[in-house]
Design an enzyme around this catalytic site. Structure first.
Site, PDB file in Angstrom:
ATOM      1  N   GLY A  97       4.677  -1.063  -3.552  1.00 49.63           N
ATOM      2  CA  GLY A  97       4.905   0.626  -3.314  1.00 49.63           C
ATOM      3  C   GLY A  97       4.591   0.885  -1.663  1.00 49.63           C
ATOM      4  O   GLY A  97       5.008   1.729  -1.056  1.00 49.63           O
TER       5      GLY A  97
ATOM      6  N   ARG B 153      -3.576 -12.457  -1.967  1.00 45.35           N
ATOM      7  CA  ARG B 153      -3.896 -11.197  -1.307  1.00 45.35           C
ATOM      8  C   ARG B 153      -6.102 -11.500  -0.780  1.00 45.35           C
ATOM      9  O   ARG B 153      -5.931 -10.460  -0.206  1.00 45.35           O
ATOM     10  CB  ARG B 153      -3.796 -10.294  -2.551  1.00 45.35           C
ATOM     11  CG  ARG B 153      -2.609  -9.302  -2.405  1.00 45.35           C
ATOM     12  CD  ARG B 153      -2.871  -8.000  -3.747  1.00 45.35           C
ATOM     13  NE  ARG B 153      -1.193  -7.220  -3.554  1.00 45.35           N
ATOM     14  CZ  ARG B 153      -1.072  -6.175  -4.235  1.00 45.35           C
ATOM     15  NH1 ARG B 153      -1.314  -5.584  -5.056  1.00 45.35           N
ATOM     16  NH2 ARG B 153       0.251  -5.832  -3.275  1.00 45.35           N
TER      17      ARG B 153
ATOM     18  N   GLY C 185       2.854  -7.435  -5.179  1.00 49.12           N
ATOM     19  CA  GLY C 185       1.837  -7.912  -5.135  1.00 49.12           C
ATOM     20  C   GLY C 185       3.145  -9.661  -6.008  1.00 49.12           C
ATOM     21  O   GLY C 185       2.535 -10.048  -6.214  1.00 49.12           O
TER      22      GLY C 185
ATOM     23  N   LYS D 126       8.122  -0.575 -11.249  1.00 50.66           N
ATOM     24  CA  LYS D 126       7.313   0.635 -11.116  1.00 50.66           C
ATOM     25  C   LYS D 126       8.093   1.653 -10.559  1.00 50.66           C
ATOM     26  O   LYS D 126       8.703   2.012  -9.722  1.00 50.66           O
ATOM     27  CB  LYS D 126       5.804   0.503 -10.165  1.00 50.66           C
ATOM     28  CG  LYS D 126       5.155  -0.572 -10.295  1.00 50.66           C
ATOM     29  CD  LYS D 126       3.550  -0.568  -9.553  1.00 50.66           C
ATOM     30  CE  LYS D 126       2.426  -1.231  -9.778  1.00 50.66           C
ATOM     31  NZ  LYS D 126       1.801  -1.676  -8.937  1.00 50.66           N
TER      32      LYS D 126
END
Ligand code: ADP
Ligand code: 3PG
Ligand code: MG
Length: 394
Positions: A371, A34, A348, A195
Site C-alpha cells: 500500500g 523484509r 510483501g 487489500k
C-alpha cells in the site's frame, strides 16, 4: 528529513520501527525478504555501537494478544541472519520491557512484541506513543511498508522522542521511487491482492498517471460484481461497488485502458486441492470462488504488457500460496520479468512470490512496500515521511 547516517548513534539506544509483517507458515518465517531488507540499517547501528530495540506489527490482531501473531519467528530468523542472539520482550511497552531495554549493552538487540496487540497502535494513541517512545533515545523509521499508516509507531512516537530519522531502507526506497515521476510510456499498472478497501483510492488517483490498468486477485471480484455479474462465494467488498463503478467510468473518461480478468480459476476455497477449473467471468456458479486469473486473462494481460515501457505491479493475481491457484501470478511474474521495460514491483506477498520463483534479479526495482509503495507512486506524502520531516525540523 534526516537519515540514520546523519546521526551519532554511538552508545545510544536506537528504537527502530521495522516492517517484519512477513508471511508465516507452521510458526516459521516463510519469506525473509523484509528482514533482509532491514539488515543495512541494523548493521550500521551495530557497527556504531548502538543498543538496538526493534518494533514491528505482524498481521491484524486488532488490539488483542494473539499468540500465533507473535514476532518470535521473526526475532529468531533475524538472529540467524545476523549470527547473534535477538531477545524478544514479552510486550512492546511496560516496565518489564523497559527493564530489558535498560539492561542492553552496546551491540545487543532486543525485539519488542507485536505492536498491534495494543489497540493504541492503530489508533495512533498519544499515551501509547509516549510509552513506546520510552524504549529509545533515537527513533529510526525503516518500515517503508508501513509508512502509509498513521499509527503510533510510525507517527505518534515521533512527537515524544528527542531525535528521529529514516533508516537506510527508507532512504533507498525514497531515492528510487522519487525518480519514477515521469515514466516512459506506455505506463501500465498491475493491481491485485486482497487489500481492496485501502487500494481502490490509490487506483483512482493513479488513473491520472497510467495508460493502462490490469486488475487481478481478489480486487478484480469487486469490479466484476460491480458490473452486475455474480461472483459466487468469492471475496468481495460489497460496500465498494459504487466506488468500483466510478473508477471504471473515470477510466473511460480519461481514456485509460482498464482490463479485468476474462476468466478465473475456481474452487471451493483456497485449500481445495481438486480445484473446480476455469470459468469465464460471466458464469461463476453461486457455490464457487474465483481464486486465480485464468489462462485467457494471462494471454490478454501479456498482450498489454508486451507494449509497456514502464510497469508497476502490486498484489498477486490469485491465492498463490496454494499451488492450484498460483499459476496466474507465476505467469504474470515471468512475463514482467522478461520485458524490456522499467519494471517496479512492491508488496510483501508479491515480493515473496518473486523470491519463491527466484526472479528477484530480473526486475528494475523491488519495493518492500505494498500500500505504501502505491501511495508513494500516487504522489502522496506518506504520513511516516511527514512525521520524520516535522520531527527533524523541530
Ligand atoms: P501485497 O502483500 O503484495 O501488497 P496483498 O497483501 O494485498 O498483496 O494480497 C496478497 C494476498 O491476496 C495473498 O495472501 C493471496 O492469497 C490473496 N489473494 C489474491 N487473490 C485472491 C483471491 N482471488 N481470493 C482470495 N485471496 C486472494
Ligand atoms: C504490508 O504488509 O503491506 C505492510 O506491512 C502494512 O500492513 P497493513 O496493511 O496490515 O497495515
Ligand atoms: Mg500482503
Amino acid at each position: 528529513m534526516q537519515f540514520i547516517d546523519d546521526l551519532d548513534v554511538s552508545g545510544k539506544t536506537v528504537l527502530v520501527r521495522v516492517d517484519y509483517n512477513v508471511p508465516l507458515k507452521d510458526g516459521r518465517v516463510q519469506d525473509e525478504t523484509r528482514i533482509q531488507a532491514s539488515i543495512p540499517t541494523l548493521e550500521y547501528a551495530l557497527k556504531h555501537n548502538a543498543r538496538l530495540v526493534l518494533c514491528s506489527h505482524l498481521g491484524k490482531p486488532k488490539g488483542q494478544v494473539r499468540s500465533e501473531l507473535s514476532l518470535a519467528p521473526a526475532a529468531e530468523r533475524l538472529g540467524t541472519i545476523l549470527g547473534k542472539a535477538v531477545a524478544l520482550a514479552p510486550d512492546c511497552i511496560g516496565e518489564e520491557t523497559l527493564e530489558m531495554v535498560r539492561s542492553l549493552e552496546p551491540g545487543q538487540i532486543l525485539m519488542l512484541e507485536n505492536l498491534r496487540f495494543h489497540p493504541g497502535e492503530e489508533k495512533n494513541d498519544d499515551e501509547f506513543s509516549r510509552e513506546l517512545a520510552r524504549m529509545g533515545d533515537i527513533y529510526v523509521n525503516d518500515a517503508f511498508g508501513a509508512s502509509h499508516r498513521s499509527h503510533a509507531s510510525v507517527v505518534g512516537v515521533t512527537g515524544h522522542i528527542p531525535s528521529c530519522s529514516g533508516g537506510l531502507l527508507l532512504k533507498k526506497e525514497w531515492e528510487y521511487l522519487s525518480k519514477v515521476g515521469d515514466p516512459e510510456r506506455p505506463f501500465v499498472l498491475i493491481a491485485g491482492g486482497v487489500k481492496v478497501s485501502s487500494k481502490l483510492g490509490v487506483l483512482e488517483n493513479l488513473l491520472r498517471r497510467v495508460d493502462a490498468m490490469l486488475i487481478g486477485g481478489a480486487m478484480a471480484n469487486t469490479f466484476v460484481k460491480a458490473q452486475g455479474f455474480s461472483v459466487g462465494t468469492s471475496r468481495v467488498e460489497d460496500d465498494l461497488l459504487d466506488k468500483a463503478r466510478e473508477i471504471m467510468q473515470q477510466a473511460r473518461e480519461k481514456k485509460v485502458q482498464f482490463y479485468l480478468p476474462v476468466d478465473f480459476m475456481l474452487g471451493q476455497g483456497p485449500d481445495d486441492e481438486s480445484r473446480a477449473g476455469v470459468c469465464p467471468f460471466q458464469a461463476i456458479p453461486e457455490h464457487l470462488m474465483a481464486l486465480d486469473i485464468g489462462p485467457a486473462t494471462c494471454t490478454l494481460f501479456a498482450e498489454v504488457l508486451h507494449r509497456a515501457k514502464t510497469v508497476i505491479w502490486n498484489g498477486p493475481m490469485g491465492a498463490f500460496e496454494f499451488r492450484p491457484f498460483s499459476q496466474g501470478s507465476r505467469n504474470i511474474a515471468e512475463i514482467v520479468a522478461g520485458l524490456h521495460a522499467t519494471t517496479i514491483v512492491g508488496g510483501g506477498d508479491t515480493d515473496s512470490l518473486i523470491h519463491e520463483l527466484d526472479l528477484q534479479d530480473r526486475f528494475s526495482f523491488i519495493s518492500t512496500g505494498g500500500g505504501s509503495f502505491m501511495e508513494f507512486l500516487e504522489g502522496k506524502t506518506l504520513p511516516g515521511f511527514k512525521a520524520l520531516e516535522e520531527c527533524s525540523s523541530k
